[in-house]
Design a protein around this motif. Structure first.
Motif, short mmCIF file in Angstrom:
data_model
loop_
_atom_site.label_atom_id
_atom_site.label_comp_id
_atom_site.label_asym_id
_atom_site.label_seq_id
_atom_site.Cartn_x
_atom_site.Cartn_y
_atom_site.Cartn_z
N ALA A 1 12.50 3.73 13.26
CA ALA A 1 11.06 3.71 13.56
C ALA A 1 10.23 3.57 12.29
O ALA A 1 9.22 2.86 12.26
N ALA A 2 10.68 4.21 11.20
CA ALA A 2 9.94 4.13 9.95
C ALA A 2 10.00 2.73 9.35
O ALA A 2 8.98 2.20 8.88
N LEU A 3 11.18 2.11 9.36
CA LEU A 3 11.31 0.76 8.80
C LEU A 3 10.53 -0.25 9.62
O LEU A 3 9.87 -1.15 9.06
N ALA A 4 10.60 -0.13 10.94
CA ALA A 4 9.84 -1.05 11.80
C ALA A 4 8.35 -0.88 11.55
O ALA A 4 7.59 -1.86 11.47
N GLY A 5 7.92 0.36 11.41
CA GLY A 5 6.52 0.61 11.12
C GLY A 5 6.09 0.07 9.78
O GLY A 5 4.97 -0.42 9.61
N ALA A 6 6.99 0.11 8.79
CA ALA A 6 6.67 -0.41 7.46
C ALA A 6 6.42 -1.91 7.51
O ALA A 6 5.48 -2.43 6.89
N ALA B 1 0.47 1.94 8.89
CA ALA B 1 1.18 2.81 7.95
C ALA B 1 1.67 4.08 8.64
O ALA B 1 2.76 4.58 8.35
N GLN B 2 0.87 4.57 9.58
CA GLN B 2 1.28 5.75 10.34
C GLN B 2 2.54 5.48 11.13
O GLN B 2 3.36 6.38 11.30
N ARG B 3 2.71 4.23 11.61
CA ARG B 3 3.93 3.91 12.35
C ARG B 3 5.17 4.09 11.48
O ARG B 3 6.25 4.35 11.99
N SER B 4 4.99 3.92 10.16
CA SER B 4 6.10 4.11 9.24
C SER B 4 6.20 5.55 8.75
O SER B 4 7.27 6.15 8.74
N ILE B 5 5.05 6.11 8.37
CA ILE B 5 5.04 7.47 7.83
C ILE B 5 5.19 8.51 8.93
O ILE B 5 5.84 9.54 8.75
N GLY B 6 4.59 8.24 10.10
CA GLY B 6 4.59 9.20 11.19
C GLY B 6 5.96 9.70 11.61
O GLY B 6 6.18 10.93 11.68
N PRO B 7 6.92 8.80 11.91
CA PRO B 7 8.25 9.28 12.31
C PRO B 7 8.90 10.16 11.24
O PRO B 7 9.57 11.14 11.56
N LEU B 8 8.69 9.79 9.98
CA LEU B 8 9.26 10.62 8.90
C LEU B 8 8.57 11.98 8.84
O LEU B 8 9.23 13.00 8.61
#
Length: 402
Positions: free
Chosen positions: A38-43, A345-352
């Motif tokens: 999820a983080a990589l896809a969001g990035a 950015a939240q799509r990448s940072i959020g899951p983490l």
């Protein structure tokens, strides 16, 4: 466009509440792998927002939207073809890129069409979109009772078909007027100054940075709650899609009434204070849910979902109004594209962030809510001086008749 929102989000509701479970039980991924995916896809999706804003000031908005909807459909269907981790990350990344670009363009379309009524339009749009989420969530909950991998695959297929339907509906939408493009004849002078760039606008960039944190409610519902439920003893797994339904029913019922409290720019800024309280309550309820039995945990998780949903509705109104009010009228596409970076950015940072909160236990969720609450206060101060000054203005981009 309201019909597009309903169809699009119905499909997304089928998939969003079970995507973590799909990758866990069908693809066989671990918690760490799901969070990393999820983080990589969001990035990768981060690039979609500025790309969408850039295209919106130069190409017909509806044509670009149609292409993006079809791209999202292909990415969703591709997930059915493999359990290879690298391929799953690639397909999710492509879908995320299209999703973030389409989100910016949909917002820009509404801004151009609704004008001064944009807050009410936003409320109506979110009401219909969340009605779709609720319908999709109910479908997902029903499918989960089957407990088969085939049910998960049908839910993903339904999501892909919703994007195709959205593309077909977009064909019927008229192209909205654009303040960034004017038709010029052979004797029209070229503009002598360049449009204002959001990349040189420090106040707007600081505002976008705080928005990245405030959008974390999205990660709570898509990743945090399902994983917390899946790894909390005694909590039924079927609660995850039901809380998603609760989220969307609340938005359907309350988004339009709440929008009245943010009908002006000053009022929208004032809502940042109750927004801060809602995030703090949500984080505390999540933390306490790990300290009680099944019934208590269910009630506390429901309370947490209610608090985060309230925060979501308040922030939607605030974000919609402030992101437009802080942007020059003639550079809305570019500015909103940069604002879209926050959600991307939240799509990448959020899951983490939410997986870190889960790993830290109850204290992690308490800190999670406190950090977002503090960010609300910081944003309230950041935009104060800018909103007290007249809006920036820039000349339109001239497009030749030829």
């Amino acid at each position: 466009m309201l019909a597009v929102a309903l169809v699009d989000r119905t499909g997304s509701g089928l998939w969003a509440s079970v995507s973590v479970l799909y990758f866990t039980y069908v693809s066989g991924l671990s918690v760490a792998q799901v969070g990393t995916l999820a983080a990589l896809a969001g990035a990768v999706g981060i690039a979609g927002a500025p790309l969408g804003g850039h295209l919106a000031d130069r190409l017909p908005l509806t044509r670009v939207l149609i292409a993006l909807q079809l791209l999202r459909a292909l990415a969703s269907l591709a997930l059915l073809t493999s359990d290879n981790y690298a391929l799953l990350v690639t397909f999710c990344a492509v879908g995320s890129l299209g999703d973030r670009a389409a989100s910016v363009l949909t917002k820009l379309y509404a801004t151009r069409v609704a004008g001064p009524d944009r807050v009410r339009y936003q409320a109506l749009n979110r009401t219909l979109a969340n009605a779709g989420w609720a319908l999709g969530g109910l479908g997902a909950a029903a499918a989960l009772t089957l407990g088969t991998t085939t049910a998960y695959r049908w839910l993903l297929t339904g999501d892909a078909l919703s994007f195709v339907a959205a593309a077909l509906l977009t064909l019927r939408c008229a192209e909205p007027p654009s303040p960034t493009r004017t038709v010029a004849g052979s004797h029209t002078p070229e503009p002598t100054t360049r449009p204002t760039s959001p990349w040189r606008d420090r106040t707007y960039l600081r505002y976008v940075a705080t928005e990245t944190v405030l959008f974390l409610d999205d990660a709570v519902f898509k990743v945090g709650l399902p994983l917390w439920i899946a790894h909390t003893a005694g909590t039924p797994h079927g609660l995850a899609p039901l809380l998603m339904v609760l989220n969307n029913v609340m938005v359907v019922v309350l988004q339009v009434p709440l929008a009245r409290f943010g009908a002006t720019t000053a009022a929208a800024r004032g809502l940042l204070i109750p927004l801060s309280a809602a995030y703090a309550v949500g984080g505390t309820a999540m933390a306490l849910s790990a300290t009680t039995g099944t019934v208590g945990a269910t009630l506390l998780l429901t309370a947490a979902a209610t608090a985060f949903t309230t925060a979501e509705m308040l922030h939607a109104t605030i974000s919609w109004e402030l992101s437009v009010a802080l942007a020059p009228a003639q550079a809305q596409g570019t500015y909103l594209g940069v604002h879209g970076l926050a959600q991307s950015a939240q799509r990448s940072i959020g899951p983490l962030a939410v997986t870190a909160a889960i790993a830290a236990g109850p204290a992690g969720w308490t800190l999670f809510g406190a950090i977002i609450a503090l960010t609300c206060v910081i944003q309230h101060r950041t935009v104060r001086d800018r909103l007290a000054r007249p809006s920036l203005s820039v000349p339109p981009v001239t497009v030749s008749e030829q």
